[in-house]
Every structure is written in structure tokens, then in C-alpha cells.
Design a protein around this motif. Structure first.
Motif, PDB file in Angstrom:
ATOM      1  N   UNK A 120      51.181  39.382 -48.150  1.00  0.00           N
ATOM      2  CA  UNK A 120      51.587  38.297 -47.578  1.00  0.00           C
ATOM      3  C   UNK A 120      50.491  37.183 -47.692  1.00  0.00           C
ATOM      4  N   UNK A 121      49.292  37.429 -47.252  1.00  0.00           N
ATOM      5  CA  UNK A 121      48.301  36.314 -47.333  1.00  0.00           C
ATOM      6  C   UNK A 121      48.102  35.901 -48.924  1.00  0.00           C
ATOM      7  N   UNK A 122      48.019  37.100 -49.717  1.00  0.00           N
ATOM      8  CA  UNK A 122      48.064  36.588 -51.356  1.00  0.00           C
ATOM      9  C   UNK A 122      49.083  35.593 -51.627  1.00  0.00           C
ATOM     10  N   UNK A 123      50.189  35.777 -51.130  1.00  0.00           N
ATOM     11  CA  UNK A 123      51.418  34.476 -51.577  1.00  0.00           C
ATOM     12  C   UNK A 123      51.123  33.488 -50.723  1.00  0.00           C
ATOM     13  N   UNK A 124      50.510  33.641 -49.304  1.00  0.00           N
ATOM     14  CA  UNK A 124      50.182  32.460 -48.556  1.00  0.00           C
ATOM     15  C   UNK A 124      49.406  31.782 -49.393  1.00  0.00           C
ATOM     16  N   UNK A 125      48.246  32.099 -49.633  1.00  0.00           N
ATOM     17  CA  UNK A 125      47.036  31.319 -50.617  1.00  0.00           C
ATOM     18  C   UNK A 125      47.739  30.628 -51.760  1.00  0.00           C
ATOM     19  N   UNK A 126      48.482  31.310 -52.541  1.00  0.00           N
ATOM     20  CA  UNK A 126      49.058  30.919 -53.761  1.00  0.00           C
ATOM     21  C   UNK A 126      50.121  29.576 -53.535  1.00  0.00           C
ATOM     22  N   UNK A 127      50.821  29.843 -52.638  1.00  0.00           N
ATOM     23  CA  UNK A 127      51.509  28.630 -52.556  1.00  0.00           C
ATOM     24  C   UNK A 127      50.926  27.457 -51.702  1.00  0.00           C
ATOM     25  N   UNK A 128      50.089  27.923 -50.942  1.00  0.00           N
ATOM     26  CA  UNK A 128      49.342  26.745 -50.222  1.00  0.00           C
ATOM     27  C   UNK A 128      48.445  25.939 -51.205  1.00  0.00           C
TER      28      UNK A 128
END
Length: 354
Positions: free
Chosen positions: A59-67
Motif C-alpha cells: 500500500x505505501x509503495x503504491x502511495x509513494x509512486x503515485x504521489x
């Protein structure tokens, strides 16, 4: 890109890697200590309440990527993106896969170096699904996400509805793929497919796209965290009841497992902001532990496996319980120290990534 660093992510990473260590440190005790004993229940509770770890990392890996890439995704960004992932994720993965390929042979043959056999074709086959050990499958999942990320980001850019409902798209994809797997035709290696975690990944991506709005909604922490605990306790009870031959079915498990991870991930982000802003001394330790998290993840199974081979006790003995607790404490300290020492060496990224 002009976007600031999200400090609370250090808190979430630190808690998630702590949960990974608790899962692995208590795993054997949940089945080797006699069922129904007080200590077995405690170990099982700790183990199952830590089961949010892998989904939350995704979840946080995806969060960082899109952010990070929302403001600009082009050919140059894509080239740098894949270069860094190849250098800092795939290279360490190849090295550690080979290490564990050799290590487990050595450990399983009474630590006899002459018993080690290297079959490069066999090793190459194991790379695809991380068929060595029990933890490197996470990198296989995250590598799949890296491959599909440009497609998802392009759709986010192209369609306003896709951006708005990215969280729902993930739930639909995961639900659809799981339904096909469960009722039509099972997939091989389903636990290592990125679609198995599509919901947490897309929810993380949606949060990254709307992070300011998400951060301002932290007033809802009380009921979101309450739901997380309800799902977590339900997950624990599912496993207790399974041991008594009572089952609610695979679908119920999937809903509870992923529901727990989603609500726990959201809660940790909100809690993390309060901790990182309000407890500066503690925050320094959290940042250090978070920075070492990938290295700790890579190295800790070797230490734990060696411990378990060297210290063997009957599951119904006090010595077994003391050893299980001590090994878990060891996992919280020794890998952190080892990673700190390795990082002082130039080129340590080859082993530990970034």
C-alpha cells in the motif's frame, strides 16, 4: 516535482517491518506449542495481529509512486524509474536469492559445505516466483507492480473517472480475479500475483493522488482504527476456530485479511503523523529503523533459521517459549546493527538496495 517528503511513511515502514519480524519470530510457536494453552494463544494473537505487514508495505509503495510521479510521467522519468528499480531492487534480489539458495542447502545438511550443489538451471527456475525461503516473494509482487505502474498512471492521467475511483477499480480487479481463481480455474502461485493485492495497491495509489485531502481526514482515526482492530481480532478468531474444525470458508478469510490490512494501513498513516510531529526523539529512532527496513527484511530469515537449528527444544517446554521470545527480540536488534555496519561500506546498495 515540488512535493515534500511524507514523514509518516517512516513510521508506517517501521511498524510494518516490526510486524514482519513478529510474524516470522512467532510462526513456529503457533503450531508447535500445544493448542489451547495460554502461551499458544498469546503467540497466535501476536502472529495474526501482525498479518497486515505485506499488504501495508504494498500500500505505501503504491502511495509513494503515485504521489511522486503524479505531476509528471514521461519517457525520461520512466527510464530513471526503471533504472533505479533494477539497480536498487532487482540486483539485491538476485544476490539474496543466490545466498538463500546456498544457505538453506548448507543449513539443511548439518552445515556441511561439501553438500552444497549449484544447479544454475534450477536456480534460474526458482527466480521467477522466489521459490527459495519464505520471504522474497514480496519482491516478485512489487516487480509486477513496477511493470504495470506506467499503464495505471497513464489511465489516471487520461480519465478523470479512473483517477477518482482508482480505489474501487482495485477492489473490482481483485474481487474478479479471486472469483475466477476460487470458482473457475485456480491460478498457480496465486499468492505471488500482484492481482492478489490489487485492492491495497490501488487504495494506496488513490491516497497518494489525494494525499492532502487524506491527511486532513485524520479526525476519522478513532473509528477506522476501531474497524482495523475488529478485523484483526476476527482474523485471529478464524485461525482459532480452524483448529477446532470450524471454518467460515476461504472468501471470509480473504475479506477479513485484506480488510484488516487496509484499515490498519490507513490508521498507521494518521497515527504516524502524530508520532513523527509530536515525539522528536522517538522519531529519530523510527527513521533509523525505517531506513534499515529493506535490509532487515533481506537478512533476518538467515539469522532466525540458524537460531532454530542451533536451539531445539520440545514445543511443550518452557525452554521453547523462552527461545521463541528471545529469537524474536534478537530479530529486532541484531539485523538492525548488521545493516548499520554494512551501510558504512561503499557500494552497500548492491546488497541492501535503497
Amino acid at each position: 516535482m515540488g512535493k515534500g517528503r511524507i514523514a509518516e511513511l517512516d513510521f508506517v515502514r517501521a511498524v510494518a517491518i516490526l510486524a514482519v519480524l513478529l510474524i516470522h519470530g512467532t510462526a513456529d510457536a503457533t503450531v508447535e506449542i500445544p493448542f489451547g494453552s495460554r502461551s499458544q494463544i498469546v503467540f497466535l494473537l501476536i502472529n495474526k495481529l501482525s498479518n497486515f505487514a505485506v499488504p501495508v508495505f504494498l500500500m505505501i509503495s503504491a502511495l509513494v509512486m503515485f504521489y511522486r510521479y503524479e505531476a509528471g510521467w514521461n519517457g525520461r522519468e520512466a527510464f530513471n524509474f526503471y533504472r533505479k528499480r533494477l539497480q536498487y531492487v532487482i540486483v539485491p534480489y538476485l544476490i539474496w536469492m543466490f545466498f538463500y539458495y546456498v544457505f538453506y542447502q548448507w543449513l539443511g545438511n548439518n552445515r556441511d559445505l561439501s553438500a552444497i550443489s549449484i544447479d544454475w538451471l534450477d536456480f534460474a527456475k526458482k527466480l521467477q516466483w522466489a521459490d527459495v525461503g519464505y520471504h522474497l516473494y514480496f519482491i516478485v509482487i512489487i516487480a509486477q507492480f513496477y511493470l504495470v505502474f506506467p499503464i495505471i498512471m497513464s489511465l489516471v492521467k487520461a480519465f478523470a473517472w479512473f483517477r477518482r475511483y482508482l480505489w474501487l477499480v482495485g477492489i473490482v480487479i481483485q474481487g474478479g480475479v479471486y472469483s475466477y481463481h476460487h470458482w473457475v480455474n485456480p491460478f498457480e502461485h496465486s499468492g505471488t500475483l500482484v492481482t492478489t493485492y490489487a485492492a491495497v495497491i490501488c487504495i494506496g495509489g488513490w491516497i497518494g493522488l489525494h494525499y492532502d485531502k487524506f491527511r486532513s481526514a485524520s479526525r476519522h482515526l478513532w473509528w477506522v482504527f476501531g474497524l482495523a482492530m475488529l478485523f484483526g481480532y476476527s482474523l485471529f478468531n478464524i485461525f482459532v476456530l480452524i483448529r477446532t474444525n470450524i471454518s467460515f470458508g476461504a472468501v471470509a478469510y480473504e475479506v477479513v485479511f485484506h480488510g484488516y490490512a487496509i484499515f490498519m494501513g490507513i490508521s498507521l498513516l494518521w497515527i504516524g503523523r502524530k508520532v513523527m510531529e509530536g515525539y522528536t526523539r522517538l522519531a529519530k529512532w523510527i527513521v533509523s529503523f525505517s531506513a534499515a527496513s529493506f535490509g532487515i527484511y533481506l537478512i533476518h530469515p538467515a539469522l532466525l533459521s540458524y537460531w532454530k537449528v542451533r536451539l531445539v527444544y520440545p514445543g511443550d517446554s518452557i525452554a521453547y517459549q523462552v527461545s521463541a521470545i528471545a529469537s524474536t527480540i534478537m530479530l529486532l536488534i541484531v539485523p538492525w546493527i548488521i545493516i548499520a555496519l554494512i551501510k558504512k561500506i561503499k557500494g552497500s546498495w548492491i546488497l541492501l538496495g535503497r
